[in-house]
Design an enzyme around this catalytic site. Structure first.
Site, short mmCIF file in Angstrom:
data_model
loop_
_atom_site.label_atom_id
_atom_site.label_comp_id
_atom_site.label_asym_id
_atom_site.label_seq_id
_atom_site.Cartn_x
_atom_site.Cartn_y
_atom_site.Cartn_z
N ARG A 1 66.13 -4.16 25.55
CA ARG A 1 66.69 -5.41 26.06
C ARG A 1 67.01 -5.36 27.56
NH1 ARG A 1 68.34 -9.78 23.91
NH2 ARG A 1 68.22 -8.95 21.82
N GLY B 1 76.16 -13.25 12.63
CA GLY B 1 76.02 -13.46 11.20
C GLY B 1 74.98 -12.53 10.63
N GLU C 1 63.20 -11.58 12.10
CA GLU C 1 62.43 -12.30 13.12
C GLU C 1 60.93 -12.04 12.93
OE1 GLU C 1 63.60 -11.21 17.08
OE2 GLU C 1 65.68 -11.75 16.72
N ASP D 1 66.74 -1.79 21.78
CA ASP D 1 66.79 -0.72 22.76
C ASP D 1 65.96 -0.97 24.02
OD1 ASP D 1 64.81 -0.50 20.77
OD2 ASP D 1 64.40 1.57 21.32
#
Length: 139
Positions: A4, A32, A66, A2
């Protein structure tokens, strides 16, 4: 993510204009279910990582994967991790409160209450949310 198209875009531009080589994952890489090899390699080769925690951050399995990798590299490779708490309280991040609690509950219902994956994500959020960083509410 949100952030980006606003905060992250400005930060990326400022870092690049000052000669700092910057990697930002692309939406195209998210097709993916698993984190891409390119992103894993970028994380492993980084010296510094900036994590931008936003209200919707924990709803993304991709962001949590991440984060888990970043915190693993922090422990194993001395990666410097700098958190930015963008319109979210650091206590919500580390304590699984507010939108973070709701997102984690959804992940638990999908993967199971005792899922190792969710446990890793919770620990990564706790550890990263406990780091000294910046808390930005506006602008």
């Amino acid at each position: 993510m949100d952030v980006r198209n606003n905060f992250l875009g400005h930060l990326y531009k400022a870092l690049n204009q000052n000669g700092i080589s910057t990697f930002v994952d692309s939406e195209d890489l998210r097709k993916g279910d698993q984190i891409s090899q390119a992103l894993m390699k970028a994380i492993e080769q980084s010296c510094v990582a900036i994590i931008i925690f936003s209200e919707d951050y924990a709803s993304s399995q991709w962001c949590l994967e991440e984060l888990a990798k970043l915190m693993e590299c922090k422990e194993q490779k001395d990666l410097i991790v700098l958190p930015v708490f963008y319109k979210v309280d650091p206590r919500a991040v580390r304590g699984g409160r507010e939108s973070y609690g709701r997102a984690l509950t959804k992940h638990e219902s999908k993967f199971g209450k005792n899922s190792e994956k969710v446990k890793i994500w919770k620990k990564a959020l706790l550890d990263a949310g406990s780091l000294s960083g910046w808390h930005l509410n506006d602008g």
